[in-house]
Scaffold this motif. Structure first.
Motif, PDB file in Angstrom:
ATOM      1  N   VAL A 160       0.841  -1.201   0.000  1.00 31.47           N
ATOM      2  CA  VAL A 160       0.000   0.000   0.000  1.00 31.47           C
ATOM      3  C   VAL A 160       0.875   1.250   0.000  1.00 31.47           C
ATOM      4  N   ALA A 161       1.889   1.243   0.869  1.00 32.98           N
ATOM      5  CA  ALA A 161       2.778   2.408   0.949  1.00 32.98           C
ATOM      6  C   ALA A 161       3.503   2.613  -0.380  1.00 32.98           C
ATOM      7  N   ALA A 162       3.999   1.513  -0.959  1.00 34.89           N
ATOM      8  CA  ALA A 162       4.761   1.625  -2.200  1.00 34.89           C
ATOM      9  C   ALA A 162       3.890   2.164  -3.336  1.00 34.89           C
ATOM     10  N   VAL A 163       2.659   1.658  -3.438  1.00 36.99           N
ATOM     11  CA  VAL A 163       1.782   2.111  -4.515  1.00 36.99           C
ATOM     12  C   VAL A 163       1.426   3.582  -4.317  1.00 36.99           C
ATOM     13  N   TRP A 164       1.180   3.948  -3.060  1.00 38.59           N
ATOM     14  CA  TRP A 164       0.836   5.350  -2.805  1.00 38.59           C
ATOM     15  C   TRP A 164       1.995   6.262  -3.193  1.00 38.59           C
ATOM     16  N   LEU A 165       3.211   5.873  -2.785  1.00 30.48           N
ATOM     17  CA  LEU A 165       4.378   6.692  -3.114  1.00 30.48           C
ATOM     18  C   LEU A 165       4.568   6.764  -4.628  1.00 30.48           C
ATOM     19  N   LEU A 166       4.381   5.642  -5.296  1.00 34.44           N
ATOM     20  CA  LEU A 166       4.561   5.605  -6.749  1.00 34.44           C
ATOM     21  C   LEU A 166       3.604   6.572  -7.439  1.00 34.44           C
ATOM     22  N   LEU A 167       2.348   6.560  -6.991  1.00 37.12           N
ATOM     23  CA  LEU A 167       1.349   7.385  -7.676  1.00 37.12           C
ATOM     24  C   LEU A 167       1.418   8.852  -7.271  1.00 37.12           C
ATOM     25  N   ASN A 168       1.887   9.127  -6.053  1.00 35.50           N
ATOM     26  CA  ASN A 168       1.816  10.499  -5.558  1.00 35.50           C
ATOM     27  C   ASN A 168       3.151  11.203  -5.424  1.00 35.50           C
ATOM     28  N   ARG A 169       4.252  10.468  -5.439  1.00 32.72           N
ATOM     29  CA  ARG A 169       5.535  11.107  -5.176  1.00 32.72           C
ATOM     30  C   ARG A 169       6.558  10.890  -6.290  1.00 32.72           C
ATOM     31  N   THR A 170       6.154  10.293  -7.401  1.00 30.95           N
ATOM     32  CA  THR A 170       7.115  10.118  -8.491  1.00 30.95           C
ATOM     33  C   THR A 170       6.582  10.822  -9.737  1.00 30.95           C
ATOM     34  N   SER A 171       7.502  11.092 -10.661  1.00 28.16           N
ATOM     35  CA  SER A 171       7.064  11.776 -11.882  1.00 28.16           C
ATOM     36  C   SER A 171       6.187  10.855 -12.724  1.00 28.16           C
ATOM     37  N   LEU A 172       6.449   9.531 -12.625  1.00 24.81           N
ATOM     38  CA  LEU A 172       5.599   8.590 -13.352  1.00 24.81           C
ATOM     39  C   LEU A 172       4.162   8.701 -12.854  1.00 24.81           C
ATOM     40  N   GLY A 173       4.016   8.754 -11.510  1.00 26.54           N
ATOM     41  CA  GLY A 173       2.686   8.891 -10.922  1.00 26.54           C
ATOM     42  C   GLY A 173       2.016  10.166 -11.398  1.00 26.54           C
ATOM     43  N   LEU A 174       2.805  11.233 -11.459  1.00 24.88           N
ATOM     44  CA  LEU A 174       2.270  12.525 -11.898  1.00 24.88           C
ATOM     45  C   LEU A 174       1.735  12.424 -13.325  1.00 24.88           C
ATOM     46  N   VAL A 175       2.530  11.758 -14.186  1.00 30.24           N
ATOM     47  CA  VAL A 175       2.126  11.621 -15.583  1.00 30.24           C
ATOM     48  C   VAL A 175       0.860  10.772 -15.690  1.00 30.24           C
ATOM     49  N   ILE A 176       0.819   9.678 -14.911  1.00 27.83           N
ATOM     50  CA  ILE A 176      -0.362   8.809 -14.945  1.00 27.83           C
ATOM     51  C   ILE A 176      -1.599   9.603 -14.564  1.00 27.83           C
ATOM     52  N   ARG A 177      -1.508  10.344 -13.447  1.00 27.03           N
ATOM     53  CA  ARG A 177      -2.687  11.070 -12.978  1.00 27.03           C
ATOM     54  C   ARG A 177      -3.065  12.192 -13.944  1.00 27.03           C
ATOM     55  N   ALA A 178      -2.053  12.835 -14.505  1.00 23.78           N
ATOM     56  CA  ALA A 178      -2.349  13.893 -15.474  1.00 23.78           C
ATOM     57  C   ALA A 178      -2.981  13.311 -16.729  1.00 23.78           C
ATOM     58  N   GLY A 179      -2.471  12.142 -17.149  1.00 16.86           N
ATOM     59  CA  GLY A 179      -2.994  11.487 -18.345  1.00 16.86           C
ATOM     60  C   GLY A 179      -4.455  11.113 -18.176  1.00 16.86           C
ATOM     61  N   VAL A 180      -4.827  10.759 -16.954  1.00 18.44           N
ATOM     62  CA  VAL A 180      -6.214  10.401 -16.690  1.00 18.44           C
ATOM     63  C   VAL A 180      -7.109  11.641 -16.800  1.00 18.44           C
ATOM     64  N   LEU A 181      -6.606  12.771 -16.275  1.00 16.64           N
ATOM     65  CA  LEU A 181      -7.415  13.991 -16.265  1.00 16.64           C
ATOM     66  C   LEU A 181      -7.590  14.551 -17.673  1.00 16.64           C
ATOM     67  N   ASP A 182      -6.509  14.588 -18.443  1.00 19.33           N
ATOM     68  CA  ASP A 182      -6.592  15.188 -19.770  1.00 19.33           C
ATOM     69  C   ASP A 182      -5.516  14.590 -20.676  1.00 19.33           C
ATOM     70  N   ALA A 183      -5.861  13.457 -21.275  1.00 22.63           N
ATOM     71  CA  ALA A 183      -4.881  12.713 -22.067  1.00 22.63           C
ATOM     72  C   ALA A 183      -4.353  13.547 -23.234  1.00 22.63           C
ATOM     73  N   GLU A 184      -5.252  14.343 -23.861  1.00 20.21           N
ATOM     74  CA  GLU A 184      -4.869  15.106 -25.048  1.00 20.21           C
ATOM     75  C   GLU A 184      -3.789  16.138 -24.712  1.00 20.21           C
ATOM     76  N   MET A 185      -4.016  16.833 -23.608  1.00 17.73           N
ATOM     77  CA  MET A 185      -3.077  17.878 -23.189  1.00 17.73           C
ATOM     78  C   MET A 185      -1.721  17.263 -22.832  1.00 17.73           C
ATOM     79  N   VAL A 186      -1.774  16.170 -22.084  1.00 20.76           N
ATOM     80  CA  VAL A 186      -0.522  15.534 -21.676  1.00 20.76           C
ATOM     81  C   VAL A 186       0.225  15.035 -22.914  1.00 20.76           C
ATOM     82  N   GLY A 187      -0.545  14.499 -23.870  1.00 21.49           N
ATOM     83  CA  GLY A 187       0.064  14.045 -25.113  1.00 21.49           C
ATOM     84  C   GLY A 187       0.708  15.197 -25.856  1.00 21.49           C
ATOM     85  N   ALA A 188       0.047  16.340 -25.839  1.00 21.81           N
ATOM     86  CA  ALA A 188       0.559  17.516 -26.540  1.00 21.81           C
ATOM     87  C   ALA A 188       1.873  17.994 -25.939  1.00 21.81           C
ATOM     88  N   LEU A 189       2.077  17.673 -24.651  1.00 20.26           N
ATOM     89  CA  LEU A 189       3.320  18.063 -23.993  1.00 20.26           C
ATOM     90  C   LEU A 189       4.464  17.109 -24.338  1.00 20.26           C
TER      91      LEU A 189
END
Lengths: 297, 444
Positions: A160-189
């Motif tokens: 649980v701790a590892a998954v939380w850190l992965l999604l909330n404290r790494t750049s990969l997590g940031l990209v995943i969450r951003a991709g969910v919110l607005d895939a087109e915009m993230v793709g454009a970046l």
């Protein structure tokens, strides 16, 4: 029917509560991967149960060669890779379609996986015991904590701790969450959005495989084991809230505690109550305990 | 995702619910039958070769009892192979098999039986593990006028309040098992019993039978916990048992449920602290629990350690055909198919009334020490139930022995008497066999 306990009283109720917390940790492990995929990608992944079963059977096959803990890790990774392969090959074309297409597809894959398990490992239940260093138990104050279940609780906490850190404290997590919110915009970046979806699907599958690898020895391995967990895993997710990380955890613990403690009064209630809990909760809080606005809305 | 079609949460949950329903009924998908091979339909001109007798098998190949279903079918296949090698039945007709998966679900089993009768035109049906499925299959066969020999299905109602003229049951029913196992279990472990019981026809009936014997012998019930078929975690029930003052945990479970409960009994450190036993146990479960981890005293219709020549030959035949040590499901499947087909041979026809007459009262070889016979007034096979005790691997005389026989009861003495089962007797006496539609019996 014999109601209530013959002896024990409040002490026994406390034992059942502790047992429920341990059981709840198992449910958390089962539900977490399902909820990661559901919350982040929006796919209702019925193949979660198949991945759970494959995790258990692969651990059974690997353990004699490389030892129990490495086998658990290897099985989880193999299942994670399988999940990614499945996402790329058959799930991806369905993103633009209505969600039940993916749901039906993954359900069908579960049937295929069940028959594949029968074909390769046979109809008979397989004997698979926890390694000797995790057998036995501790008995402070009378109640026996099986060592292996305590190991699952600890492992669940780490996961649980590892998954939380992965999604909330790494750049990969940031990209995943951003991709969910607005895939087109993230793709454009200039970020490879499909790849992040594949990785997320792999993560969810890996968690399912890990769950099977670790929980398998508790109830035994059989080709029917997938069916026995999938509904409960969904109930946990719905109670906690679709897509809510902490919801899975609270939901899992709640279901575990309820199922255990209710045995004090009446065993058959243990099957009914998770569903009553879900139904009642949805009336009051339609998004579940910690449901996020926007998931499937 | 940019333009995923809008699906509301409410909709999503509803659809997930529908699919959950599909999963619950799911075995149905795998139940779509597989006809083994094409056969020229009966009576197609040729006067030389007689049409084969078709044996329908309904067994679970998926669901909680799949391992037992596979074993019963292997046993039936052995019986068919033996009869075919001996020149077939009804004056040289070969026997062919048609199968359906009952998925351990009553509706799927009944549908399978109807398909076998209506589409495959089988002459007789054998099989079934779960009592719940057995009741449904028995009903279907009775309505369509097709002979049925149930292999498993221990529940007393099958030859009791739900008995049918066309239905015979090969295994020793729940009361017979209870009457052989309760005494030795009480003697070995004590008399305050904590039941963990599968919450359906078999479990509840077997529990009732065991409680009746227990109280008759001066024992008492501490608690009776009922768990749904398919339960995977018994930790709460075992935790409760531990603090309950019981001497003995009694598992009236089967299949994957029995495996999970047995494993968890060990896991929670109860072995050595509480006695363990139950109604039924067998090798299909024992191999899933593991050597030196199976404990306690249980009942069974047959055990692989029986020393008669017929039993030894049977164990050898199953080993050769499947590579496994024979379990009691192999035995029941074998006996059911052999008896059903030899009944047709004795009757000289596949017509149901004649077959029922040829079955009733017939004496047969049980492979055990004593002969058995088909009781004419309730269609129960009368033979000796056994009590078995788990033994450590060091004491095995052969691979996967797991259990040694510790007690045997005379089938006639432990079977419910006519006074105990008036409903079954009345139903068999009064029921008329339905004439089968669009069916021409095969003659010798």
């Amino acid at each position: 029917m014999v109601l209530g306990a013959a002896g024990g009283g409040i002490h026994q109720l406390f034992d059942l509560f502790l047992n429920g917390v341990i059981l709840g940790a198992i449910y958390v492990l089962l539900a977490l991967g399902l909820n990661v995929i559901l919350g982040l990608i929006g796919v209702i992944n019925f193949a979660h149960a198949a991945f759970y079963m494959l995790g258990a059977y692969l651990t059974l096959s690997f353990a004699p060669h490389i030892g129990f803990l490495p086998a658990v890790a290897a099985a989880a990774v193999v299942v994670g890779v399988l999940g990614m392969a499945m996402e790329v090959s058959v799930i991806r074309p369905l993103y633009r379609r209505i969600p039940e297409h993916a749901l039906l597809l993954t359900f069908g894959l579960t049937l295929v996986a069940e028959q594949a398990v029968r074909w390769h490992w046979g109809d008979y239940a397989k004997n698979f015991d926890p390694p000797s260093f995790l057998s036995g138990g501790f008995s402070p104050g009378g109640f026996t904590f099986p060592a292996y279940r305590l190991f699952i609780v600890a492992a669940t906490a780490v996961v649980v701790a590892a998954v939380w850190l992965l999604l909330n404290r790494t750049s990969l997590g940031l990209v995943i969450r951003a991709g969910v919110l607005d895939a087109e915009m993230v793709g454009a970046l200039g970020i490879n959005v499909p790849l992040t979806f594949t990785l997320t699907f792999g993560l969810g599958s890996l968690l399912a495989g890990l769950g099977g690898a670790m929980v398998g020895p508790v109830a035994g391995l059989n080709p029917d084991m997938a069916n026995s967990i999938i509904i409960l895993a969904f109930v946990v997710v719905v109670i906690g809230g679709l897509g809510s990380f902490w919801g899975s955890i609270v939901g899992g613990l709640l279901v575990g505690i309820f199922r255990s403690v209710l045995v004090y009064w009446w065993s058959p209630a243990t099957e009914l109550v998770p569903f009553l809990l879900m139904a009642g909760l949805l009336l009051v809080r339609p998004r579940g305990l910690f449901g996020v606005e926007g998931v499937f809305e | 995702m940019e333009d995923q079609p809008g699906l509301t949460r409410r909709e999503a949950l509803k659809r997930a619910g529908v699919l959950a329903g599909v999963v619950v009924a799911g075995g149905g998908l795998s139940a779509c039958g597989i006809g083994l091979e094409d056969e020229a339909s009966a009576g197609s001109g040729g006067s030389k070769k007689k049409a084969p007798v078709l044996l329908g098998i309904v067994d679970p190949y998926s669901g909680a009892y799949a391992a037992s279903g596979a074993s019963q079918t292997q046993g039936a296949e052995l019986a068919v192979a033996e009869l075919n090698e001996a020149g077939g039945i009804l004056g040289g007709r070969r026997i062919e098999i048609r199968k359906r998966d009952d998925a351990t679900k009553p509706d799927v089993g009944a549908r399978g039986a109807r398909e076998l009768i209506g589409q495959e035109n089988v002459d007789v049906i054998v099989g079934v593990v779960s009592s719940g499925v057995g009741l449904a299959v028995s009903e279907a066969c009775s309505q369509l006028g097709c002979p049925l020999v149930l292999s498993g299905t221990h529940d007393d109602t099958i030859t009791g309040v739900s008995a049918h003229k066309t239905t015979f049951r090969v295994t020793t029913e729940s009361i017979m098992i209870a009457r052989v196992v309760v005494g030795p279990l009480m003697k070995a472990t004590g008399k305050r019993w904590f039941f963990i019981t599968a919450d359906y026809a078999y479990g509840l009936g077997a529990e009732k039978a065991m409680i009746a014997e227990l109280t008759k012998a001066g024992g008492s019930v501490v608690a009776a916990e009922h768990t749904p078929l398919g339960t995977t975690d018994f930790s709460a029930q075992l935790t409760k048992a531990r603090g309950s003052g019981a001497t003995t945990v009694v598992l009236v479970l089967y299949g994957a449920d029995l495996i999970a409960a047995s494993k968890q009994f060990n896991e929670f450190g109860l072995n050595g602290k509480l006695g363990l036993g139950g109604h039924l146990n067998g090798l299909e479960m024992a191999v899933g629990i593991g050597p030196d981890r199976v404990h306690g005293i249980f009942g069974t219709p047959w055990n692989a350690d029986i020393a008669t020549p017929a039993s030894k030959k049977f164990v050898g035949d199953i080993k050769r055909r499947t590579g496994q040590t024979a379990n009691f499901r192999h035995y029941l499947g074998y006996l059911a198919a052999r008896e059903a087909l030899q009944g047709i041979d004795r009757a000289g026809t596949t017509e149901a009334n004649a077959w029922v007459k040829a079955m009733e009262g017939h004496h047969f070889d049980t492979l055990k020490e004593n002969q058995g016979y088909w009781r004419d007034w309730d269609h129960q096979a009368i033979h000796d139930p056994l009590a078995i005790e788990a033994i450590p691997k060091a004491e095995w005389a052969f691979e996967n022995e797991y259990f040694k026989t510790i007690a045997r009861a005379d089938g006639d003495k432990v079977a419910p008497t006519r006074a105990e089962n008036p409903a079954g007797a009345a139903r068999i006496h009064n029921e008329k066999v339905v004439a089968r539609a669009a069916y021409t019996p095969k003659e010798a």
